[in-house]
Design a protein around this motif. Structure first.
Motif, short mmCIF file in Angstrom:
data_model
loop_
_atom_site.label_atom_id
_atom_site.label_comp_id
_atom_site.label_asym_id
_atom_site.label_seq_id
_atom_site.Cartn_x
_atom_site.Cartn_y
_atom_site.Cartn_z
N ASP A 474 -1.81 -80.53 24.91
CA ASP A 474 -1.97 -81.90 24.43
C ASP A 474 -2.78 -81.84 23.13
OD1 ASP A 474 -2.81 -84.51 23.87
OD2 ASP A 474 -2.96 -85.06 25.99
N PRO A 475 -2.12 -82.01 21.95
CA PRO A 475 -2.85 -81.85 20.68
C PRO A 475 -3.87 -82.95 20.43
CG PRO A 475 -0.61 -82.61 20.29
CD PRO A 475 -0.70 -82.30 21.75
N ARG A 476 -3.68 -84.10 21.07
CA ARG A 476 -4.65 -85.19 20.88
C ARG A 476 -5.94 -84.92 21.64
NH1 ARG A 476 -6.21 -89.57 23.62
NH2 ARG A 476 -4.64 -89.24 25.24
N ARG A 477 -5.80 -84.55 22.91
CA ARG A 477 -6.99 -84.29 23.73
C ARG A 477 -7.48 -82.85 23.62
NH1 ARG A 477 -5.87 -86.34 29.68
NH2 ARG A 477 -3.80 -85.43 29.31
N GLN A 478 -6.66 -81.99 23.01
CA GLN A 478 -7.01 -80.58 22.83
C GLN A 478 -7.30 -79.90 24.17
OE1 GLN A 478 -7.50 -78.63 19.46
NE2 GLN A 478 -5.80 -80.08 19.50
N VAL A 479 -6.36 -80.05 25.09
CA VAL A 479 -6.43 -79.44 26.42
C VAL A 479 -5.02 -79.14 26.90
CG1 VAL A 479 -8.56 -80.65 27.08
CG2 VAL A 479 -6.33 -81.68 27.61
N PHE A 480 -4.92 -78.27 27.90
CA PHE A 480 -3.66 -78.12 28.63
C PHE A 480 -3.61 -79.17 29.72
CE2 PHE A 480 -3.53 -73.79 26.90
CZ PHE A 480 -2.18 -73.70 26.58
N ILE A 481 -2.48 -79.83 29.83
CA ILE A 481 -2.29 -80.77 30.94
C ILE A 481 -1.74 -80.00 32.15
CG2 ILE A 481 -2.14 -82.83 29.56
CD1 ILE A 481 1.02 -81.33 30.98
N HIS A 482 -1.70 -80.67 33.29
CA HIS A 482 -1.45 -79.98 34.56
C HIS A 482 -0.02 -79.49 34.71
CE1 HIS A 482 -2.03 -78.93 38.73
NE2 HIS A 482 -1.05 -79.72 39.09
N GLY A 483 0.97 -80.35 34.42
CA GLY A 483 2.33 -79.91 34.68
C GLY A 483 3.37 -80.93 34.28
N ALA A 514 -12.14 -75.83 21.83
CA ALA A 514 -11.84 -77.13 22.43
C ALA A 514 -11.74 -77.02 23.95
CB ALA A 514 -10.54 -77.69 21.85
N VAL A 515 -11.12 -75.97 24.45
CA VAL A 515 -11.00 -75.79 25.90
C VAL A 515 -12.37 -75.59 26.54
CG1 VAL A 515 -10.24 -74.10 27.64
CG2 VAL A 515 -8.61 -75.01 25.97
N ARG A 516 -13.21 -74.79 25.89
CA ARG A 516 -14.57 -74.61 26.43
C ARG A 516 -15.33 -75.93 26.48
NH1 ARG A 516 -14.34 -69.91 23.16
NH2 ARG A 516 -15.51 -70.98 21.50
N ARG A 517 -15.18 -76.70 25.41
CA ARG A 517 -15.93 -77.95 25.31
C ARG A 517 -15.35 -79.05 26.19
NH1 ARG A 517 -15.08 -78.35 20.46
NH2 ARG A 517 -13.31 -79.80 20.46
N ASN A 518 -14.05 -79.20 26.18
CA ASN A 518 -13.40 -80.35 26.83
C ASN A 518 -13.07 -80.14 28.29
OD1 ASN A 518 -13.45 -81.58 24.29
ND2 ASN A 518 -11.38 -80.86 23.77
#
Length: 705
Positions: A474-483, A514-518
């Protein structure tokens, strides 16, 4: 430098391989046969109270017939003694030897020696001892004359009177720490979690005896709730009585009729002999205690195979095992246990289900083999198991959907974790594990000189990683979503795909930050409550230099178990659950394992990311030592390798390393120009330095923080 590292790795592998093929004779068998047979015997022993509970997945069997082949070139005739498990014949140059089949004279000259063995009850195996002809890894095995062969497998069964079918773990007697007696009852405390055969000393009389085992005192005292128990009826017994089945416990509650007298109680502790090579000490006493208890946890779960927990399952689970392998590389470095477990998990062909029926567990199995090669450099094992890697991967690839991804199909269990989250459809975490397993297959295929498949697997991995980023990042939230299910995105954010992507190195610097932070340091994302997934979460953080944060997490989580009275680490820990309720799981009051292998992950975290030792070429042909204090005043320990133990000490001002053979590099930080008593220090970045290590030569570095 890369060519030099590869040359050293090949040389070390060759030396190790030759060493394994020489020396005294040993029992040999077809690769995987003994391991499959032994795992079936062990796993079928699981009980729930007094009900037998064998595994719910398909169990394979050993090959009932095996040919053992050896090419010899003798300067003079040689007499050989042959011990066999099964019905057998001996042929020399294709001609049967008549008469005595256990004492055979082989003529001088070049000959082909063939032993054909049939045994449906246990693996066909042979032990051959002569002056130069000995059963060892130099023999070939195949299912029939003229069929493709493989190198014979063996373990440490090095006497003709210790055949594979008779293998048992050794025992030693240990006393009780406390014994509390009441009318018709004895409560025994062995002081900490253990496993073995209860021994009732100088038992006299007739009547009934019941043993209620407990990892906790409450479980042992719960006649109706104890997970494991044994009942016996004795008639006019005189002398010691030993329970016939090994059980896990800290406590045992012994109930007996009035006609029985018991002088004392002890335990025949059952164990696999392992070398305690890895060590860790620091300025934090609680962290030291955590390392010690983690080592005890791993030791108890290192048996015929790496098992999940000593009390309940006694089953071999792939997801548990792949973590246990990594912990083992920083403590015992017992490569044989890794190989046995790998064979046992895979079973034989044909493949018609995932390992343990769990989709993700098949993927971990491939990854574990690549890890094994990286730590040990044992190319022969990878080549021997490679054919079964390909057939399992063929099964996995055939189950992809139209998008080239994996999702649970009928008969599959998609586990991931015990967390309450959706597990149907395309899960991002499953696709990440799939990509990693394809990369592992590519590396192993190259090692097996299967270049075409290596290229195919590597391309499949690259294509899949591109699809993963397009579908789940997810480029907006800067995370991987679940599925994703039926083409619809599930926007839920869980820790699992994010930590695996970070740990596998699939993210650029901005994405990793971003993953570490978010996600990983965010309180808004649901917490992980099992040591199983905390292993990966904390490894991912340590991989990106967050050791100070990881130290706090280890002390909070594993230290919390110690403060709750743990003598080994548990299957699950939720600090919000207190009292006897914390022992409940699976709808049973004492269903949770209090000695679970995946609970020992601090062994890996502290060895790899604090002492900072890891191989950068297979078998430590090249390696790095990069100590990180993680907020501690000092750390001190040893990490085992195939070539000896690397010793590391570090504090804010000093680093001392005793290296081993191979191309080692010490990397460290210093606020000002550091000094060393050997070698040349090279600056590699802002406040960052490195020093080449020479095997066996200790080096001390003075630095400033």
């Amino acid at each position: 430098m890369r060519m030099y590292s590869l040359f050293i790795g090949l040389l070390l592998s060759l030396v190790c391989g030759l060493a394994g093929a020489q020396g005294t004779a040993t029992w040999i068998w077809s690769p995987g046969d003994f391991e499959i047979w032994l795992s079936n015997r062990m796993q079928a022993q699981r009980v729930e109270r007094d009900v037998a509970w064998p595994p719910f997945w398909r169990l394979y069997n050993h090959q009932p017939q095996v040919n053992f082949i050896r090419q010899v070139d003798l300067a003079a005739p040689e007499d050989i003694d042959i011990a066999v498990e099964g019905i057998h014949n001996v042929a020399i140059d294709g001609r049967f030897v008549h008469g005595d089949q256990r004492h055979v004279r082989v003529p001088a000259g070049k000959h082909t020696l063939n032993l054909q063995v049939y045994n449906a009850a246990s693996p066909p195996a042979v032990f051959v001892q002569g002056r130069t002809i000995r059963s060892d890894a130099s023999w070939s095995v195949g299912p029939r004359p003229g069929a493709p062969t493989a190198h014979a497998a063996h373990w440490n069964l090095a006497a003709p009177d210790t055949p594979p079918s008779g293998y048992r773990l050794p025992t030693r007697e240990i006393p009780a720490v406390a014994v509390t007696r009441a009318e018709g009852a004895i409560l025994v405390d062995f002081g900490r979690e253990t496993t073995g055969f209860v021994k009732l000393k100088n038992l006299a009389g007739s009547g009934k005896i019941a043993l209620y085992y407990g990892e906790s005192k409450e479980e042992a005292l719960s006649v109706e709730g104890a997970e494991t128990l044994d009942r016996f009826t004795l008639a006019d017994h005189r002398g010691d009585f030993v329970a016939p089945t090994s059980r896990a416990m800290r406590y045992v509650n012994i109930r007996f009729d009035g006609g029985i007298h018991i002088d004392d109680v002890a335990l025949l502790y059952e164990y696999l002999p392992v070398a305690h090579r890895g060590t860790f000490k620091s300025s934090d006493d609680e962290l030291n205690r955590i390392w010690d208890v983690a080592q005890r946890t791993l030791e108890l779960n290192t048996r015929e195979f790496f098992i999940d927990g000593v009390k309940r399952d006694h089953w071999v689970w792939s997801g548990d095992a792949v973590q246990t392998y990594l912990m083992n590389y920083y403590t015992f470095f017992d490569s044989d246990s890794v190989k046995r477990t790998t064979w046992a998990l895979r079973g034989a062909d044909p493949v018609d289900m995932h390992i343990n029926t769990i989709l993700d567990y098949s993927l971990y199995w491939f990854i574990g083999i690549r890890d094994y090669y990286q730590y040990t450099g044992d190319a022969d094992f990878v080549k021997s198991v490679y054919p079964r890697m390909t057939t399992l991967m063929d099964f996995v690839l055939a189950r992809r959907n139209a998008n080239g991804m994996l999702e649970g199909l009928p008969g599959d269990w998609v586990f991931v974790d015990w967390a309450d989250m959706p597990k149907d459809g395309e899960l991002a975490v499953i696709q990440l594990l799939f990509a990693r397993s394809l990369e592992a297959m590519a590396d192993c295929a190259a090692l097996a000189h299967d270049d075409a498949k290596a290229a195919t697997y590597r391309q499949l991995a690259a294509d899949l990683k591109a699809k993963i980023m397009a579908a789940f990042w997810d480029p907006r939230r800067q995370v991987f979503i679940h599925g994703r299910k039926d083409g619809r995105i599930d926007p839920l954010v869980t820790r699992h795909p994010n930590m695996f992507a970070l740990m596998f190195g699939y993210l650029d610097d901005a994405q990793a930050a971003a993953v570490r932070r978010n996600v990983l340091t965010s309180d808004t994302v649901p917490k992980i409550t099992t040591p199983y997934m905390r292993f990966y979460e904390l490894a991912a953080l340590a991989e990106s230099g967050q050791q100070r944060y990881v130290t706090g997490q280890i002390k909070d989580y594993w230290g919390g178990m110690l403060r709750a009275g743990a003598t080994c680490f548990w299957e699950q820990y939720d600090p919000k659950v207190e009292g006897v309720a914390r022992y409940a799981m699976y709808g049973k009051p004492f269903g949770m394992s209090l000695c679970h292998a995946w609970g020992a992950s601090p062994l890996y975290l502290l060895g790899k990311y604090y002492l900072g030792v890891k191989p950068t070429q297979p078998g430590y042909a090249a390696y790095v030592v990069e100590p990180d204090l993680g907020g501690l005043a000092w750390i001190d320990g040893k990490v085992p390798t195939p070539h000896g133990d690397i010793a590391v000490y570090a504090d804010a001002k000093t680093i001392r390393v005793t290296p081993v053979a191979g191309q080692g590099v010490l990397r460290f930080t210093s606020a000002s120009a550091p000094r060393s008593d050997g070698g040349t220090i090279r600056r590699i970045g802002e406040r960052r330095y490195e020093l080449a290590l020479e095997g066996g030569k200790a080096v001390t570095v003075a630095r400033t923080k």
